[in-house]
Design an enzyme around this catalytic site. Structure first.
Site, PDB file in Angstrom:
ATOM      1  N   GLU A   1     110.426 -26.779 -57.292  1.00  0.00           N
ATOM      2  CA  GLU A   1     109.788 -27.020 -58.583  1.00  0.00           C
ATOM      3  C   GLU A   1     109.100 -25.746 -59.082  1.00  0.00           C
ATOM      4  O   GLU A   1     108.286 -25.164 -58.359  1.00  0.00           O
ATOM      5  CB  GLU A   1     108.776 -28.162 -58.450  1.00  0.00           C
ATOM      6  CG  GLU A   1     109.461 -29.497 -58.214  1.00  0.00           C
ATOM      7  CD  GLU A   1     108.607 -30.494 -57.453  1.00  0.00           C
ATOM      8  OE1 GLU A   1     107.398 -30.267 -57.286  1.00  0.00           O
ATOM      9  OE2 GLU A   1     109.174 -31.508 -57.000  1.00  0.00           O
TER      10      GLU A   1
ATOM     11  N   GLU B   1     111.938 -34.446 -55.162  1.00  0.00           N
ATOM     12  CA  GLU B   1     111.871 -33.877 -53.813  1.00  0.00           C
ATOM     13  C   GLU B   1     112.894 -34.497 -52.885  1.00  0.00           C
ATOM     14  O   GLU B   1     113.530 -33.799 -52.083  1.00  0.00           O
ATOM     15  CB  GLU B   1     110.471 -34.043 -53.222  1.00  0.00           C
ATOM     16  CG  GLU B   1     109.393 -33.152 -53.842  1.00  0.00           C
ATOM     17  CD  GLU B   1     108.648 -33.827 -54.969  1.00  0.00           C
ATOM     18  OE1 GLU B   1     109.051 -34.939 -55.384  1.00  0.00           O
ATOM     19  OE2 GLU B   1     107.646 -33.254 -55.450  1.00  0.00           O
TER      20      GLU B   1
ATOM     21  N   ASP C   1     101.700 -32.032 -49.117  1.00  0.00           N
ATOM     22  CA  ASP C   1     101.372 -33.436 -49.409  1.00  0.00           C
ATOM     23  C   ASP C   1     102.556 -34.128 -50.105  1.00  0.00           C
ATOM     24  O   ASP C   1     102.796 -35.313 -49.915  1.00  0.00           O
ATOM     25  CB  ASP C   1     100.156 -33.515 -50.338  1.00  0.00           C
ATOM     26  CG  ASP C   1      99.051 -32.572 -49.911  1.00  0.00           C
ATOM     27  OD1 ASP C   1      98.012 -33.051 -49.448  1.00  0.00           O
ATOM     28  OD2 ASP C   1      99.228 -31.339 -50.023  1.00  0.00           O
ATOM     29  N   PHE C   2     103.263 -33.366 -50.940  1.00  0.00           N
ATOM     30  CA  PHE C   2     104.377 -33.947 -51.707  1.00  0.00           C
ATOM     31  C   PHE C   2     105.623 -34.130 -50.832  1.00  0.00           C
ATOM     32  O   PHE C   2     106.569 -34.798 -51.233  1.00  0.00           O
ATOM     33  CB  PHE C   2     104.750 -33.073 -52.915  1.00  0.00           C
ATOM     34  CG  PHE C   2     103.603 -32.714 -53.831  1.00  0.00           C
ATOM     35  CD1 PHE C   2     102.400 -33.403 -53.782  1.00  0.00           C
ATOM     36  CD2 PHE C   2     103.733 -31.694 -54.759  1.00  0.00           C
ATOM     37  CE1 PHE C   2     101.336 -33.068 -54.623  1.00  0.00           C
ATOM     38  CE2 PHE C   2     102.690 -31.353 -55.607  1.00  0.00           C
ATOM     39  CZ  PHE C   2     101.489 -32.042 -55.534  1.00  0.00           C
TER      40      PHE C   2
ATOM     41  N   HIS D   1      96.049 -33.165 -52.151  1.00  0.00           N
ATOM     42  CA  HIS D   1      96.616 -31.842 -52.445  1.00  0.00           C
ATOM     43  C   HIS D   1      96.170 -30.793 -51.433  1.00  0.00           C
ATOM     44  O   HIS D   1      96.453 -29.620 -51.620  1.00  0.00           O
ATOM     45  CB  HIS D   1      96.185 -31.359 -53.839  1.00  0.00           C
ATOM     46  CG  HIS D   1      96.903 -32.026 -54.965  1.00  0.00           C
ATOM     47  ND1 HIS D   1      96.796 -33.362 -55.210  1.00  0.00           N
ATOM     48  CD2 HIS D   1      97.745 -31.544 -55.913  1.00  0.00           C
ATOM     49  CE1 HIS D   1      97.541 -33.665 -56.273  1.00  0.00           C
ATOM     50  NE2 HIS D   1      98.121 -32.586 -56.714  1.00  0.00           N
TER      51      HIS D   1
END
Lengths: 343, 336
Positions: free
Chosen positions: B29, B54, B79-80, B123
């Site tokens: 991204e 993702e 975290d993502f 985050h």
């Protein structure tokens, strides 16, 4: 129920003045981390949220301040939360991306797309526990690339869940333009799931109200979910300090931080052919130029509604705006004073 | 020798790897903007922006690596990764075993991690222990620019899946992007030797699984990684004035883990303090205790880790993440 333009404008104006105050407090370093403001998307929240009743739920994204404010969360509780204070909405533990108001069934997430499953779950709880209630998911166009959101569309359709999926489409996923990230047409995409879907001008609070009114009636009647595709802009880009907007706003800083590494990369002796490098450079320039559309006054939802109210009653408008500014100014003073007391 | 920042070092080493091997590409991204130098150098084919998908692009990167490419997939923040962890947990890590050793996934997952800048608990996580728990994944956590570049080059050349973790507090790109947003009204406790430093003129790979003794000590061995290394060094300098000698071992990778170096140092001092920004329970800190016990080393043990969800409030966040005061107190208690 016909929309009251004055009420809608008041909600939007309050959200605008509040978030502009938040911007200043963030700039002054009293709020840490990122700050995603809803400046530019107020009409979408204003057109929908006043139509919610007790028992309806909200699944918000990382940009949930306008929705929380319009649902009735106290601005002081929000501001103190942003300042990381124990007397904030979430005791200073969440911050602006993680706002929770259990008594209003309103929950946020900083994970893109997470509003989809949350709204489906709130919708299931409504279906089983609170007849005629609905849930509303707010998310950006970037989230329409997230699998969990699309899975939620399907789940809501097959279970006929009372969900309003609201896409606040500003044509950008952070710094990636939608044309390179979102395939096909979102209306057609939602309809392909077997879902009712409408497109609306998200600058126009009255139009959003009308579209949402029909959508909510559909969902409350047990006819399943609705997708609302609302177009808007983000006056501050993705977040405060947006790198693309900064190219104009702070050219010297941007040249040093962002452009210089690109120049070094461009002229590096080992790399792609010059044509490839030029295409990349042209793309960056194009993006910087097109981010300007986010700050265009034509896209501002307040300026969309204000002239009609001014023609109707200029005095009333001035009084309304002044009283809201006073209210928010008091909130800011109170928040700053509370911080002083704690220190 | 050159000097550069931690984030420049990673991009510089990655650039060297991309120039040497046309199969290497970077996708993720906003990578075209975040790594603009690489974008303008290598163009749109090899530096690709992805949709916020993702699960799709990480899963695709795994298969692309199986079919001849050497993808570096950037998951903006670790975290993502939760959204896409299937690609690592059930696919990349299992491929070599499932194929009877006949197929590998030479993939690097580059991801920013860690806290200390007030972005909240969704985050700022570390999660390296959670990832290293999975057999078949390597997990790298550099603490200096020189290590970051050398480990990136090794990750590119390894031939099996590597998660390369970039702590945001020492990575100026990320700290600027997420922490300051260009403001000069906020300050962070950035360890200078982590953020900026000397690097070789040409990158050489630093093999994974080799811990580095940053400081010798005779009373306590602090085993740590990432920003923890700098916090531990600062605590050690303060303890020295009080007559306590604490050594600092920088693991550099969680998996493979340099068990020999840990055992060697701990058997010398007889006291092990783990400083781990990741969650305390069921993770790296407990693993290190187990390794020492399994080796039959008798020692005193303590740990300074993150025990709870990271609070958004800056003061509470600073208390929650391992800090110099907590490390110093734990060392004194161990030695006392």
């Amino acid at each position: 129920m016909a929309p009251d333009a004055w009420m809608l404008y008041g909600l939007m104006y309050k959200s605008r003045v509040f978030e502009e105050a938040v911007r200043q407090i963030w700039q002054a370093g009293r709020i840490s981390g990122e700050m995603h403001l809803g400046l530019g998307e107020e009409a979408i929240a204003a057109g929908i949220i006043p139509q919610l009743v007790e028992g309806d739920a909200l699944a918000l994204d990382h940009r949930g301040t306008p929705a929380m404010l319009m649902r009735g969360v106290a601005p002081l509780a929000l501001l103190r939360e942003f300042m990381g204070s124990p007397d904030g909405l979430c005791a200073g533990m969440g911050g602006h991306m993680h706002l929770f108001a259990p008594e209003k069934l309103a929950a946020s997430s900083g994970i893109v797309g997470a509003a989809g499953p949350a709204a489906a779950g709130f919708g299931l709880a409504a279906q089983m526990l609170r007849p005629n209630c609905v849930s509303v998911a707010f998310f950006g166009d970037g989230a329409t690339s997230a699998g969990m959101l699309l899975e939620s569309f399907n789940l809501a359709v097959v279970w006929k869940l009372p969900v309003l999926f609201v896409c606040k489409d500003n044509d950008w996923a952070i710094t990636t333009p939608a044309e390179t990230a979102v395939g096909g047409n979102l209306l057609a995409r939602a309809r392909a799931f077997g879902m009712r879907a409408e497109e609306v001008d998200g600058r126009d609070a009255l139009a959003v109200w009308q579209a949402a009114s029909e959508a909510l009636r559909h969902a409350r009647a047990g006819n399943g979910p609705v997708f609302l595709w609302a177009h808007c802009i983000h006056l501050e880009g993705h977040f405060l300090g947006d790198g693309l907007l900064d190219m104009f706003r702070r050219p010297v800083y941007s040249l040093r931080k962002r452009v210089w590494p690109m120049v070094k990369g461009f002229f590096h002796p080992q790399g792609a052919a010059w044509g490839e490098r030029l295409a990349a450079a042209r793309q960056i320039v194009g993006q910087v130029l097109s981010i300007q559309n986010q700050t265009s006054p034509q896209g501002d939802p307040l300026l969309c509604l204000r002239p009609a109210l001014e023609r109707e009653n200029a005095r009333r408008l001035a009084d309304l705006e002044a009283s809201i500014r006073d209210e928010i100014q008091k909130v800011v003073s109170q928040a700053v004073a509370l911080e002083g007391n704690m220190a | 020798m050159r000097k550069m920042s931690f984030s420049e070092a990673i991009d510089d080493a990655l650039g060297q790897g991309m120039a040497a091997d046309p199969r290497v590409l970077l996708l993720g991204e906003d990578v075209q903007g975040l790594h603009g130098g690489l974008f303008l150098r290598f163009g749109r084919q090899r530096v690709r922006n992805t949709p916020i998908s993702e699960a799709a692009f990480l899963g695709a990167a795994v298969a692309a690596s199986m079919a001849g490419l050497r993808p570096v997939a950037e998951i903006m923040l670790v975290d993502f990764l939760a959204v896409a962890v299937d690609a690592l947990l059930n696919h990349a890590s299992k491929l070599e075993t499932f194929s009877g050793g006949r197929w590998q996934a030479p993939l690097v997952v580059r991801t920013a991690c860690g806290g200390g800048y007030g972005d909240g608990g969704q985050h700022e996580q570390s999660l390296w222990g959670w990832l290293a728990h999975i057999p078949g994944l390597s997990v790298v956590v550099p603490s200096t620019p020189a290590d970051a570049g050398g480990l990136m080059l090794a990750a590119l050349e390894l031939g099996s899946p590597v998660v390369f973790m970039e702590h945001k507090l020492i990575s100026s790109i990320w700290l600027d992007f997420l922490g300051s947003g260009g403001r000069d009204t906020v300050t962070f406790d950035v360890p200078p030797d982590g953020e900026h430093g000397r690097v070789p003129d040409r990158w050489q790979p630093i093999p994974l699984g080799q811990a580095l003794l940053r400081k010798k000590g005779s009373d306590v061995t602090i085993v740590t990684l990432g920003v923890g290394v700098h916090r531990a060094l600062q605590a050690s300098a303060e303890l020295e004035k009080q007559g306590l000698s604490a050594g600092v071992l920088d693991l550099r990778s969680v998996s493979p883990l340099d068990k020999a170096a840990v055992c060697q140092e701990v058997s010398r001092t007889g006291r092990l303090l783990v400083v781990d920004e990741d969650y305390e329970g069921f993770g790296l800190s407990g693993e290190l205790a187990a390794i020492v016990l399994e080796a039959g080393i008798s020692c005193k043990y303590a740990r300074v880790c993150t025990q709870t969800t990271i609070p958004f409030a800056r003061r509470l966040e600073d208390e929650t993440l391992p800090n110099v005061a907590r490390i110093g107190a734990a060392c004194r208690k161990l030695a006392g």
